[in-house]
Scaffold this active site. Structure first.
Site, PDB file in Angstrom:
ATOM      1  N   CYS A  19      13.155  25.175 -21.812  1.00  0.00           N
ATOM      2  CA  CYS A  19      12.910  23.992 -22.635  1.00  0.00           C
ATOM      3  C   CYS A  19      13.299  22.730 -21.873  1.00  0.00           C
ATOM      4  O   CYS A  19      13.756  22.789 -20.731  1.00  0.00           O
ATOM      5  CB  CYS A  19      13.699  24.076 -23.944  1.00  0.00           C
ATOM      6  SG  CYS A  19      15.482  23.970 -23.702  1.00  0.00           S
ATOM      7  N   CYS A  22      16.724  22.502 -20.346  1.00  0.00           N
ATOM      8  CA  CYS A  22      16.887  23.198 -19.055  1.00  0.00           C
ATOM      9  C   CYS A  22      16.485  22.291 -17.904  1.00  0.00           C
ATOM     10  O   CYS A  22      17.238  22.121 -16.939  1.00  0.00           O
ATOM     11  CB  CYS A  22      16.025  24.463 -19.025  1.00  0.00           C
ATOM     12  SG  CYS A  22      16.512  25.737 -20.200  1.00  0.00           S
ATOM     13  N   ASP A 423     -11.201  -6.872  -3.454  1.00  0.00           N
ATOM     14  CA  ASP A 423     -11.493  -7.384  -2.122  1.00  0.00           C
ATOM     15  C   ASP A 423     -13.013  -7.512  -1.997  1.00  0.00           C
ATOM     16  O   ASP A 423     -13.756  -6.762  -2.639  1.00  0.00           O
ATOM     17  CB  ASP A 423     -10.957  -6.412  -1.076  1.00  0.00           C
ATOM     18  CG  ASP A 423     -11.355  -6.805   0.327  1.00  0.00           C
ATOM     19  OD1 ASP A 423     -11.089  -7.944   0.713  1.00  0.00           O
ATOM     20  OD2 ASP A 423     -11.945  -5.959   1.031  1.00  0.00           O
ATOM     21  N   ASP A 622     -10.174  -1.561   0.630  1.00  0.00           N
ATOM     22  CA  ASP A 622     -10.593  -0.430   1.455  1.00  0.00           C
ATOM     23  C   ASP A 622      -9.426   0.407   1.956  1.00  0.00           C
ATOM     24  O   ASP A 622      -9.621   1.409   2.615  1.00  0.00           O
ATOM     25  CB  ASP A 622     -11.465  -0.899   2.632  1.00  0.00           C
ATOM     26  CG  ASP A 622     -10.728  -1.854   3.561  1.00  0.00           C
ATOM     27  OD1 ASP A 622      -9.487  -1.906   3.491  1.00  0.00           O
ATOM     28  OD2 ASP A 622     -11.390  -2.541   4.346  1.00  0.00           O
ATOM     29  N   ASP A 626      -6.323  -4.004   3.643  1.00  0.00           N
ATOM     30  CA  ASP A 626      -5.738  -4.506   2.405  1.00  0.00           C
ATOM     31  C   ASP A 626      -4.427  -3.806   2.048  1.00  0.00           C
ATOM     32  O   ASP A 626      -3.948  -3.942   0.913  1.00  0.00           O
ATOM     33  CB  ASP A 626      -6.739  -4.329   1.250  1.00  0.00           C
ATOM     34  CG  ASP A 626      -8.057  -5.018   1.527  1.00  0.00           C
ATOM     35  OD1 ASP A 626      -8.031  -6.185   1.929  1.00  0.00           O
ATOM     36  OD2 ASP A 626      -9.105  -4.391   1.355  1.00  0.00           O
TER      37      ASP A 626
END
Length: 734
Positions: A19, A22, A423, A622, A626
């Site tokens: 669960c 844990c 861009d 790209d 950038d």
């Protein structure tokens, strides 16, 4: 971090977690180790992703810390995909065996309970028979809960196993004491049926969790098993694992391409939908790149292997999706905090419930049953599964559509985006100049004049000249012989053709040749206002034609930007181009906000300005030039091809290069975030409703056990519904 210390990453497969308590306990333990910078534990995948400093803590010490808590731990890198899948199937088989074993023994007890409920006392089992049936269920089928509770309590924690063990043991041992003391009050059927119901829930949960990772299994299934390699002039089928960089590989129609490479001979159309989500086949010629796991549709070809093994595009996609599915979204933090105190709080509430009912005169037996109901109805599993299951399904859906999301943090952030910065070059535009306009001003035919221009430009290395050559080839314009080719720096070219001296270039070159541009000045200025480069074609002392070249807007770009605006997003274009060129492209694309004449190293500053203005910003570029802007934005989206994946560092990669996938990525993120919120809402509401019902006595232990068993299943099922969502269309479910 001290000088000379470099952090490394490690991934552990953790078994035995039941669960959210844990996973929270394991995560807390790992983060407390000296040298561990960050540890993230995912309940749904059973994985821990750890960043640590090897000089301060070893992998063995990290594993031992997990094992000391009572869980299994092994290196994910030491486990093959087949072994992981086998372990998952074994877990389902084990849970199935436990459930069937418990169900068979509990069936007579269930029949007895139902008979008593409807006033039919003919089918009452003897107390010693009830004990004989309930004991194997309690201590054989239910042993996993005792083992889990022991390890949890031994290390000072408490998890779901503690609640189940406490609740069912209370019913079982009270019944045993009653049998030995002759009180004649038995709840053997309650303990046995509770364990059976909980085991059913665990089985359904294991099956459902397996379905959330189907995207990974499908990607792995796409890999070719063998490759037809040409060695020493002979064809030879070898396992794909033995293919080496530089090998020449033959691919026939209908075959799957085994690894990444470059076509040497032949041509074909290739189905790359597994990589890009694009359904239409892509035409391939010599020199073109082919990607492993794509399907050759028609012709045969040979190609040289350039990337093999873990370096192929598919292997990188699988790795990215696995990393994303093992990540944690910030929205999960609240659930983690709650799960850390949840079980102790439930035990306290159960004791208060018993005391309250007993003091009010409810009697020991009734008070005990209400306490048991509180213990078994509370389940922190749903809290732990709410976020990771939705992320697993969401990232899987994205991978099928060519959208790679690196983790839950970015997926959540992308769902909150209100501003998209694009861009220009290579993102909105193709990044390659093309001939956009051509005007013949003399007695030449259009193809004839274009052929003369292209014949000269073939000798030029200028990108604009190459655009003209390509355009002429597409129109099958006839080539001619030229001589005396000469490049005039900053102006154009000069050459001889058909016994005349020709000039092709800008306005300055035309004026130097005494050409009067007034007849075409309006047209020329109009083209330049559209951001195009205009070239004047001169034959001798006459103007023969006018030609415009420009970086053109990508197909579907205008449609994509219109779609983003309809989603309520603010759109910006960011470019280093001159403002008039940028405005021309922006008008074509339908963008109103333009940030132009920005140096590459200043793009990140422009993104920061938008962030400082309170906007949630996505930067789309790209992924190479950038990179600083992508890293500065709240979410960076890299547009590129599948073969560029290794170079990309953006949180979201749009493999297809189609701007429409920006909207798809944002829609998918929003839908996944919606599922996470739904899951967390129901996980919290379940406990807010069920625990008071158990305290008030409305719920019986069996009703509580049934509700608990299906709470986590409902959360996982809700996440699985996301598989039917199509992010390419608004509100469309498959």
């Amino acid at each position: 971090m001290r000088y000379g210390e470099t952090a490394e990453s490690s991934e552990l497969l953790i078994s035995g977690m039941s669960c959210a308590a844990c996973s929270a306990r394991v995560e807390k333990k790992l983060n407390s180790l000296p040298g561990v910078q960050e540890a993230v534990v995912n309940l749904a995948t059973g994985k821990a992703n750890i960043k640590y400093i090897p000089e301060l803590v070893s992998n063995a010490e990290v594993r031992k810390a997990v094992e000391d808590l009572g869980y299994g731990a092994r290196q994910a890198s030491d486990t093959t995909t087949d072994e992981k899948e086998k372990a998952r199937r074994n877990e389902i088989r084990l849970q199935t065996a436990r459930f069937v074993f418990a169900a068979v023994l509990s069936l007579p007890l269930s029949w007895m309970m139902l008979s008593e409920l409807f006033g039919q006392h003919q089918f009452m089992l003897a107390p010693w028979v009830q004990l004989a049936l309930a004991t194997p269920v309690q201590f054989v089928a239910g042993w996993q809960f005792y083992r889990g509770a022991y390890h949890s309590l031994k290390t000072g924690g408490a998890n779901m196993d503690v609640l189940v063990a406490l609740g069912t043991s209370a019913a079982y041992f009270y019944s045993l004491i009653s049998l030995l003391a002759g009180w004649q009050l038995y709840y053997f059927e309650s303990s046995a049926i509770l364990i059976t119901l909980i085991l059913l829930g665990k089985l359904l949960e294991a099956i459902a969790k397996g379905k959330t990772s189907e995207a990974i299994k499908k990607l792995i299934g796409l890999q070719a098993k063998t490759a037809r390699v040409v060695r020493n002039g002979a064809e030879e089928d070898v396992p794909v694992d033995e293919v080496q960089v530089g090998d020449i590989i033959l691919v026939r129609p209908g075959e799957r391409i085994p690894v990444d490479g470059v076509i040497l001979e032949g041509s074909s159309s290739v189905d790359e939908s597994m990589l890009t989500g694009e359904s239409l086949p892509v035409e391939k010629q010599p020199g073109d790149i082919v990607v492993g796991a794509s399907v050759n549709k028609q012709g045969s070809f040979t190609f040289r292997a350039t990337k093999v093994g873990n370096e192929t595009a598919l292997a990188q996609i699988i790795r990215l999706v696995e990393e994303a599915q093992g990540s944690k979204a910030p929205v999960q933090r609240l659930a983690d905090k709650v799960s850390g105190i949840f079980v102790p709080a439930v035990v306290a509430i159960a004791l208060i419930t018993f005391t309250g009912w007993y003091l009010r005169g409810g009697g020991f037996t009734a008070s005990l049953m209400h306490m048991i109901t509180v213990l078994v109805v509370a389940c922190p599993c749903a809290l732990g599964l709410a976020t990771p299951t939705a992320i697993m399904v969401g990232t899987g859906v994205g991978a099928k559509k060519g959208i790679l999301i690196r983790g839950g943090e970015y997926l959540e952030q992308a769902g909150k985006i209100d501003t998209v910065v694009l861009d220009k070059t290579g993102t909105i535009t193709r990044g390659i100049p093309s001939v956009t306009d051509f005007c013949v001003l003399s007695s030449f035919e259009e193809k004839e004049l274009l052929g003369i221009i292209a014949s000269a430009e073939k000798k030029s290395e200028h990108p604009l000249g190459q655009a003209i050559v390509k355009h002429a080839a597409e129109l099958n314009a006839p080539m001619v012989d030229i001589s005396g080719f000469e490049a005039i720096p900053g102006q154009g070219i000069r050459f001889n053709a058909r016994d005349e001296i020709w000039h092709i270039g800008n306005e300055a070159l035309a004026r130097s040749q005494g050409i009067d541009l007034s007849p075409v000045l309006e047209r020329k200025n109009g083209w330049e206002k559209e951001g195009k480069t205009v070239m004047v074609v001169m034959a001798g002392e006459k103007m023969a034609g006018l030609l415009a070249v420009a970086d053109t807007v990508k197909e579907h770009a205008t449609e994509a930007i219109s779609e983003l605006r309809q989603m309520g997003l603010e759109i910006y274009m960011l470019t280093g181009d001159q403002r008039h060129t940028a405005l021309a492209i922006a008008r074509q694309a339908g963008i109103n906000n333009v940030i132009a004449e920005v140096l590459p190293d200043s793009k990140a500053q422009e993104i920061q300005k938008l962030k400082d203005a309170g906007k949630i910003v996505a930067m789309v570029g790209d992924g190479i030039n950038d990179a600083p802007a992508l890293a500065t934005a709240h979410v960076g989206m890299a547009i590129g091809t599948g073969t560029d994946i290794a170079m990309e560092s953006a949180p979201i990669i749009l493999i297809r290069g189609d701007l429409r996938t920006i909207a798809s990525a944002i829609r998918l993120s929003r839908q996944t975030l919606r599922k996470i919120r739904q899951n967390l809402f129901w996980a919290f509401v379940y406990n807010l409703i069920c625990i008071p019902l158990a305290i008030s006595g409305v719920f019986t232990p069996l009703m509580g056990g049934t509700a608990m068993a299906f709470s986590s299943v409902s959360v996982v099922t809700n996440s699985l519904l996301l598989k039917r969502y199509n992010p390419e269309h608004k509100n469309v479910w498959n």
